[in-house]
Design a protein around this motif. Structure first.
Motif, PDB file in Angstrom:
ATOM      1  N   ASN A 178     -31.602 -21.928 -42.952  1.00 27.78           N
ATOM      2  CA  ASN A 178     -32.011 -21.364 -41.467  1.00 27.78           C
ATOM      3  C   ASN A 178     -30.981 -20.167 -41.124  1.00 27.78           C
ATOM      4  O   ASN A 178     -30.771 -19.962 -39.889  1.00 27.78           O
ATOM      5  CB  ASN A 178     -31.692 -22.520 -40.441  1.00 27.78           C
ATOM      6  CG  ASN A 178     -32.574 -23.552 -40.546  1.00 27.78           C
ATOM      7  OD1 ASN A 178     -33.778 -23.399 -40.637  1.00 27.78           O
ATOM      8  ND2 ASN A 178     -32.425 -24.863 -40.777  1.00 27.78           N
ATOM      9  N   SER A 179     -30.354 -19.336 -42.038  1.00 27.39           N
ATOM     10  CA  SER A 179     -29.531 -18.404 -41.661  1.00 27.39           C
ATOM     11  C   SER A 179     -30.379 -17.071 -41.768  1.00 27.39           C
ATOM     12  O   SER A 179     -31.361 -16.878 -42.289  1.00 27.39           O
ATOM     13  CB  SER A 179     -28.506 -18.073 -42.486  1.00 27.39           C
ATOM     14  OG  SER A 179     -28.681 -18.085 -43.789  1.00 27.39           O
ATOM     15  N   VAL A 180     -29.952 -16.058 -41.177  1.00 23.80           N
ATOM     16  CA  VAL A 180     -30.671 -14.559 -41.208  1.00 23.80           C
ATOM     17  C   VAL A 180     -29.495 -13.857 -41.070  1.00 23.80           C
ATOM     18  O   VAL A 180     -28.674 -13.740 -40.549  1.00 23.80           O
ATOM     19  CB  VAL A 180     -31.524 -14.669 -40.058  1.00 23.80           C
ATOM     20  CG1 VAL A 180     -30.989 -14.653 -38.880  1.00 23.80           C
ATOM     21  CG2 VAL A 180     -32.133 -13.194 -40.217  1.00 23.80           C
ATOM     22  N   VAL A 181     -29.751 -12.494 -41.907  1.00 23.68           N
ATOM     23  CA  VAL A 181     -28.837 -11.637 -42.125  1.00 23.68           C
ATOM     24  C   VAL A 181     -29.440  -9.964 -41.426  1.00 23.68           C
ATOM     25  O   VAL A 181     -30.546 -10.153 -41.722  1.00 23.68           O
ATOM     26  CB  VAL A 181     -28.182 -11.125 -43.408  1.00 23.68           C
ATOM     27  CG1 VAL A 181     -27.387  -9.965 -43.421  1.00 23.68           C
ATOM     28  CG2 VAL A 181     -27.367 -12.474 -43.921  1.00 23.68           C
ATOM     29  N   LEU A 182     -28.649  -9.855 -40.317  1.00 23.79           N
ATOM     30  CA  LEU A 182     -29.428  -8.345 -39.769  1.00 23.79           C
ATOM     31  C   LEU A 182     -28.877  -7.157 -40.257  1.00 23.79           C
ATOM     32  O   LEU A 182     -27.429  -7.101 -40.638  1.00 23.79           O
ATOM     33  CB  LEU A 182     -29.436  -8.631 -38.288  1.00 23.79           C
ATOM     34  CG  LEU A 182     -29.871  -9.903 -37.561  1.00 23.79           C
ATOM     35  CD1 LEU A 182     -29.613 -10.003 -36.237  1.00 23.79           C
ATOM     36  CD2 LEU A 182     -31.370 -10.178 -38.104  1.00 23.79           C
ATOM     37  N   VAL A 229     -37.785 -15.981 -35.584  1.00 27.31           N
ATOM     38  CA  VAL A 229     -38.242 -15.239 -36.635  1.00 27.31           C
ATOM     39  C   VAL A 229     -39.685 -16.300 -37.325  1.00 27.31           C
ATOM     40  O   VAL A 229     -39.384 -17.238 -37.672  1.00 27.31           O
ATOM     41  CB  VAL A 229     -37.453 -15.302 -37.810  1.00 27.31           C
ATOM     42  CG1 VAL A 229     -37.976 -14.485 -38.982  1.00 27.31           C
ATOM     43  CG2 VAL A 229     -36.135 -14.284 -37.435  1.00 27.31           C
ATOM     44  N   ASP A 230     -40.767 -15.697 -37.123  1.00 26.12           N
ATOM     45  CA  ASP A 230     -41.789 -16.240 -37.475  1.00 26.12           C
ATOM     46  C   ASP A 230     -41.973 -17.494 -36.871  1.00 26.12           C
ATOM     47  O   ASP A 230     -42.677 -18.599 -37.547  1.00 26.12           O
ATOM     48  CB  ASP A 230     -42.041 -16.303 -38.836  1.00 26.12           C
ATOM     49  CG  ASP A 230     -42.303 -14.937 -39.294  1.00 26.12           C
ATOM     50  OD1 ASP A 230     -43.022 -13.968 -38.831  1.00 26.12           O
ATOM     51  OD2 ASP A 230     -41.872 -14.625 -40.699  1.00 26.12           O
ATOM     52  N   GLY A 231     -41.544 -17.741 -35.643  1.00 27.76           N
ATOM     53  CA  GLY A 231     -41.753 -19.215 -34.996  1.00 27.76           C
ATOM     54  C   GLY A 231     -40.470 -20.070 -35.562  1.00 27.76           C
ATOM     55  O   GLY A 231     -40.638 -21.044 -34.958  1.00 27.76           O
ATOM     56  N   HIS A 232     -39.746 -19.611 -36.245  1.00 34.91           N
ATOM     57  CA  HIS A 232     -38.690 -20.578 -36.623  1.00 34.91           C
ATOM     58  C   HIS A 232     -37.328 -19.902 -35.886  1.00 34.91           C
ATOM     59  O   HIS A 232     -37.049 -18.817 -36.212  1.00 34.91           O
ATOM     60  CB  HIS A 232     -38.539 -20.572 -38.244  1.00 34.91           C
ATOM     61  CG  HIS A 232     -39.655 -20.910 -38.848  1.00 34.91           C
ATOM     62  ND1 HIS A 232     -39.860 -22.241 -39.060  1.00 34.91           N
ATOM     63  CD2 HIS A 232     -40.692 -20.234 -39.346  1.00 34.91           C
ATOM     64  CE1 HIS A 232     -41.196 -22.244 -39.550  1.00 34.91           C
ATOM     65  NE2 HIS A 232     -41.697 -21.140 -39.946  1.00 34.91           N
ATOM     66  N   ALA A 266     -38.804 -19.545 -42.634  1.00 35.00           N
ATOM     67  CA  ALA A 266     -39.582 -18.139 -42.621  1.00 35.00           C
ATOM     68  C   ALA A 266     -40.231 -17.644 -43.572  1.00 35.00           C
ATOM     69  O   ALA A 266     -40.860 -16.609 -43.495  1.00 35.00           O
ATOM     70  CB  ALA A 266     -38.882 -17.391 -41.467  1.00 35.00           C
ATOM     71  N   ASN A 267     -39.854 -18.073 -44.772  1.00 29.47           N
ATOM     72  CA  ASN A 267     -40.349 -17.659 -45.979  1.00 29.47           C
ATOM     73  C   ASN A 267     -41.701 -17.629 -46.155  1.00 29.47           C
ATOM     74  O   ASN A 267     -42.479 -18.687 -45.968  1.00 29.47           O
ATOM     75  CB  ASN A 267     -39.769 -18.083 -47.464  1.00 29.47           C
ATOM     76  CG  ASN A 267     -40.123 -17.427 -48.452  1.00 29.47           C
ATOM     77  OD1 ASN A 267     -41.184 -16.610 -48.517  1.00 29.47           O
ATOM     78  ND2 ASN A 267     -39.239 -17.831 -49.593  1.00 29.47           N
TER      79      ASN A 267
END
Lengths: 820, 226
Positions: A144-148, A169-172, A201-202
């Motif tokens: 559930n991580s995201v790097v910006l 992100v994409d609903g997640h 979100a993949n």
């Protein structure tokens, strides 16, 4: 001594302002062009150098050869390849896969589409870009991580610390675990955010994540220290052959036959243009072309310098003679003149740098690399390059004048005979011819590039790209809503046609299937591209029908009958439309002959397959770039597609109202997703973007070449007019009229331009033939273009020379004869 | 000082061959003042160019001191020239872009002389020809006589053993011409060898010896009583 040289040089510059201005301006323009091209080329040549142990990282590419199609190199590999390579080759220390997707992100109540990528957790081990926040090593560990990137972080969180905050992100709901600095202008990666491969979100469908047949992810290997990439390369054929065969509707497929994997060092990957790269690669040919253009433009400027310097040599003859008389050796004189030329080049360089500073923002915007910097104050290497440029250009431009001028015999010169001012005249003519040959060739090249681009984007496409709006990437429930949307839109008089389709021209995605005639076996089948479309598809694209008819919604048999899970042995049926290439591939003599024929699409899941009836044949049109030939393909109407694009043709002139309608209807139906609306012509533009930019750069630089050459001619003409004043006075005394004189001078300068054509034409013809060979569908070389280029050069020559000629011709002969 | 033995100079173009000097034998001693006379095209300038080492003879010997320089290359000639010979021309040949001072200084630039000494010597030379007050003017701002004085200063500033003057008074009025001749005489008195080409009989009379050339040959040599 040096002070004396400098004094003379500067005073000569000031005294002969016109010539100095022409030389300096020409050189400055040439140098500015060279610097800009240099920045571009340097940027292209230094992709992805800023990671640790870059020489140990290899990108795996694939050459895909589909039956009946030309082989094509691609960056996307089947998902299992990366892990399998790591297992198969002990030299591989680490592997990272990354695949691009477009994600919608929510800030407050607004939705944005962002370029995103899913990557293995190892990605940041290979690409150890500095993190501004968060821990690089663990950033992608949690699903559930995201790097910006820094810019994305600023966009969604402003000045606040984004670390640990959540983002939709994409609903997640995902948690920000890192902020990486913005991607440099020379990287082959392009994303605003990076998600772990196992992120919710993949968007990749589950079955493709382990599928050997889909081309999905860019794959990078990091080798162990000292490991030999060639050894792995040598093992790749065996690796391909060992991939378990997959069952498809063309029978059992050995992927080793279809996919040939190969390694390219990361630092060279950008110079290996392939399909499906995140950032389009640049071919070495293109870099070569631009380098050549820079050299040619500089050469033209150098020739100006040489010509003006030697033409006006008589002005310096006395000085040279005197210096020799008082003891200067020829070497010293040469050093003096070379020094002068380097001084002049340095002055030009200062101007050129100013020019580059002025042009850089628009140039970088144009290239789409806004962070491309020209850092000559802080970067010693840039300064070194500039110094080298000055030495080379000044040396090349000054060498001939130095040799020429230092050869003066002092005796005759000092006696008052001007001493060989006419000498070198022949070489000057040769050089002028050379300049114009280069200019004319560049003009022809520009014309051909533009002609081909216009052709590639117009008639050659085979469909009408204007006035088409596309709602892209509709999945699952969105497709059902899109069907409702389509039907709603069709009611509006501003909408000509609306059709769902699996892909649209230029989208880059494609599906292929095996097809065979009834009675033949799977092994006799051919592979054709397939597109599930909708009734109004051909109307929406404006593709002409060749035979039969298009799909008809009143004819139930046109739609592919749905699969019946209870009876997999039952044959499905449907209508089929072929393109012209498919007619040929399948061996029908004419499009008419194909209509009414039955074709079998074998099924791969043990079911009975599909029997299709050809209802019509359409003209070929380009789904991919015009570089590649139109693939033979089939179209059918799918009963309920799982994904698609909505193609909407709008009545000409009704675009604003129609867009408003589309957006409004979309928001009512799908408030959670930004309108994924693009214009077909803009999408295609991006397919040809590189070529369009190449064309524009080419046009700019060839225009520049002409300007510089014209500058030189102007200087030469004004000098000749001056020098021939006496001769012209005499001619007038003997009865020549103004027109005779003008004709005399204009003709003198027309000859070299005419000769230049003879040199330029064959060279341009061969070169452009070669360039056009890269297009499957291309314009023919029009001789008129060659003639027109030659004429334009002639006009430029006349315009520059005519002015001087007229002025000299109008002078009273007495004045001319009194002139000493 | 110099000795020409059977010196011949032939100019060739694609079509014509012109013999400018034909078997010329001349001997000039250190400290002499020699005038060379003759009609246009007799070979005066060719002779002066060869003597001044601006050109090579086609055949024959040119003994300068104890060296035969006839076959020397440009580099060697330039070296001997700059140490030994000064030039004065009919058309002055000053460089338009340089000031009076810089024009004179030019003659020292190729001699490895430190800047300060150069400056002194230039000032000295300019004072000698009475033009010091114009040292920062450009040549166009001077009269013909003044320009020729600058040219003389330039010729002598490097202290040559021999001065070659090619019609030094040809572009001057009589008063300025006299002045230039007096300066040359003065220089000769200080020991400088002078070879002067002239059309003017009165000016030739300043020399101690007059050599007459005709069609590339020495036809007469008159030695005047000092």
């Amino acid at each position: 001594m040096f002070a004396n040289y400098l004094t003379v040089a500067l005073r000569m510059l000031v005294k002969h302002k016109l010539y100095s201005a022409i030389t300096v301006a020409g050189l400055a323009l040439g140098l500015a062009a060279a610097i800009l091209i240099g920045l571009f080329v340097h940027n292209e040549l230094t992709y992805d150098r800023d990671v640790t142990d870059v020489d140990r990282i290899q990108q795996v590419l694939v050459t895909a050869t589909l039956p009946g199609r030309a082989p094509e190199d691609g960056a996307s590999l089947p998902m299992p390849v990366g892990p399998a390579l790591k297992q198969a080759f002990p030299q591989v220390a680490d592997v990272a896969r990354v695949a691009a997707q477009t994600s919608s992100l929510k800030r407050d109540e607004t939705l944005f589409s962002e370029p995103a990528a899913v990557a293995d957790a190892s990605f940041f081990r290979l690409f150890d870009w500095p993190f501004l926040a968060g821990a690089r090593a663990t950033a992608l560990d949690d699903p559930n991580s995201v790097v910006l990137t820094r810019k994305t972080a600023a966009k969604y969180f402003g000045d606040a610390d984004p670390l640990g905050r959540t983002l939709l992100v994409d609903g997640h709901l995902l948690r920000v675990t890192g902020v990486v600095r913005d991607l440099p202008p020379n990287t082959q990666f392009a994303f605003a955010l990076l998600l772990p491969m196992d992120s919710p979100a993949n968007q990749l469908p589950d079955y493709l994540r382990e599928h050997w047949g889909g081309l999905i992810a860019m794959t990078f290997l990091k080798l162990k220290p000292g490991a030999d990439a060639d050894a792995i390369q040598a093992g790749l054929p065996a690796f391909g052959a060992a991939i378990p065969p997959i069952r498809s509707n063309t029978g059992e497929v050995h992927l080793g036959d279809v996919f040939k994997f190969f390694l390219v060092p990361l630092t060279e990957a950008h110079l290996h243009p392939v399909r499906n790269a995140m950032v389009e690669g640049t071919s070495p040919l293109e870099i070569g072309i631009f380098t050549a253009v820079a050299v040619l433009v500089l050469a033209i400027a150098c020739i100006n310098f040489m010509n003006l310097a030697t033409a006006r040599a008589s002005l310096r003859a006395r000085e040279v003679a005197l210096r020799k008389v008082v003891g200067a050796s020829r070497g010293q004189i040469m050093v003096q003149f070379l020094g002068e030329s380097i001084l002049l080049t340095t002055l030009s360089l200062i101007l050129a740098v100013a020019l580059v500073e002025m042009l850089l923002p628009s140039f970088t915007t144009f290239l789409g690399k806004p962070s491309l910097a020209f850092d000559y104050l802080r970067d010693g290497r840039v300064l070194g390059c500039l110094a080298a440029l000055v030495l080379v250009v000044g040396g090349v431009g000054g060498l001939y004048p130095a040799v020429f001028l230092s050869a003066f015999q002092p005796g005759p010169v000092l006696k008052g005979n001007s001493g060989g001012s006419g000498a070198g005249g022949r070489l000057r003519v040769v050089l002028v011819v050379l300049q114009f040959a280069i200019s004319i060739s560049l003009m022809v090249a520009t014309g051909v590039v533009y002609g081909q681009l216009a052709y590639a984007q117009g008639r050659a496409l085979g469909f009408n790209k204007e006035d088409v709006v596309i709602l892209t990437d509709l999945y699952g429930p969105d497709v059902r809503k899109a069907e409702t949307l389509r039907d709603a839109l069709r009611q509006d008089p501003r909408i000509v046609a609306a059709s769902l389709a699996q892909s649209y021209p230029g989208s880059g995605t494609e599906n292929n299937t095996g097809v065979h005639r009834p009675g033949a076996t799977v092994d006799d089948g051919v592979v054709l591209r397939q597109d599930a479309v909708d009734f109004d598809y051909f109307a929406a694209l404006g593709v002409p029908l060749l035979a039969g008819r298009v799909f008809d919604r009143r004819s139930a048999a046109d739609t592919l009958s749905p699969a019946d899970p209870a009876h997999p042995e039952k044959m499905r049926h449907g209508g089929l439309i072929l393109n012209r290439a498919a007619v040929q591939r399948l061996g029908y003599p004419t499009p008419e002959a194909a209509v009414g024929q039955l074709l079998i699409l074998p099924s791969n899941l043990g079911s009975a397959g599909i029997e299709m009836t050809v209802v019509g044949v359409v003209e070929d049109f380009h789904q991919a770039s015009v570089h590649t030939a139109v693939a033979p393909q089939i179209f059918f109407v799918a009963p309920s597609p799982s994904d698609g694009q909505l193609l909407i043709r709008v009545k000409a002139g009704e675009m604003p109202g129609a867009l408003d309608l589309i957006d409004r209807t979309w928001r009512q139906m799908m408030p959670d997703r930004p309108v994924p609306r693009v214009f077909l012509d803009a999408q295609l533009q991006s397919v040809y973007e590189r070529e369009i930019k190449t064309g524009q750069l080419f046009a700019a630089f060839s225009g520049l070449a002409i300007v510089i050459a014209a500058l030189g001619l102007f200087g030469l003409a004004s000098f000749t007019a001056e020098r021939r004043t006496k001769e012209i006075g005499l001619r007038k005394v003997l009865g020549a009229g103004v027109t005779d004189i003008v004709r005399l001078l204009v003709w003198q300068f027309s000859k070299p331009v005419l000769v230049a054509n003879l040199i330029a034409w064959p060279i341009a013809w061969v070169a452009m033939r070669h360039w056009l060979d890269g297009f499957a569908d291309r314009v023919s070389l029009n001789p008129l273009l060659f003639v027109a280029s030659g004429l334009s050069a002639l006009m430029v020559a006349w315009a520059t020379v005519g002015l001087h000629a007229a002025r000299v011709a109008a002078t009273k002969p007495v004045v001319a004869l009194r002139y000493e | 000082m110099l000795k020409l033995v059977d010196l011949t100079k032939v100019y060739r173009t694609e079509e014509v061959e012109t013999t400018a000097l034909n078997q010329v034998n001349i001997h000039i001693k250190q400290g002499e003042f020699v005038a060379i006379m003759g009609p246009s095209g007799c070979g005066k300038s060719s002779l002066l160019n060869i003597v001044g080492m601006l050109d090579n003879p086609s055949s024959g010997q040119y003994w300068f001191g104890d060296e035969d320089v006839a076959g020397y290359g440009e580099r060697k000639l330039a070296d001997i020239r700059k140490k030994n010979i000064g030039f004065i021309f009919q058309s002055f040949n000053l460089i338009d872009e340089l000031t009076v001072f810089e024009n004179v200084e030019l003659a020292l630039l190729y001699h490895d002389i430190p800047a300060r000494e150069r400056k002194e010597r230039v000032k000295e030379a300019l004072a000698k020809v009475n033009i010091a007050h114009r040292e920062s003017h450009l040549p166009q701002q001077l009269s013909g006589g003044q320009q020729q004085r600058v040219a003389i200063a330039r010729a002598v500033v490097s202290r040559p053993r021999m001065l070659l003057a090619d019609e030094p008074t040809g572009n001057l009025d009589s008063a300025n011409g006299e002045e230039v001749m007096n300066m040359l005489t003065e220089l000769n008195g200080e020991g400088t060898t002078i070879v002067m080409v002239t059309h003017s009989m009165p000016h030739a009379q300043y020399a101690r010896r007059i050599i007459n050339l005709f069609d590339g040959q020495v036809v007469a040599e008159n030695l005047r009583a000092a």
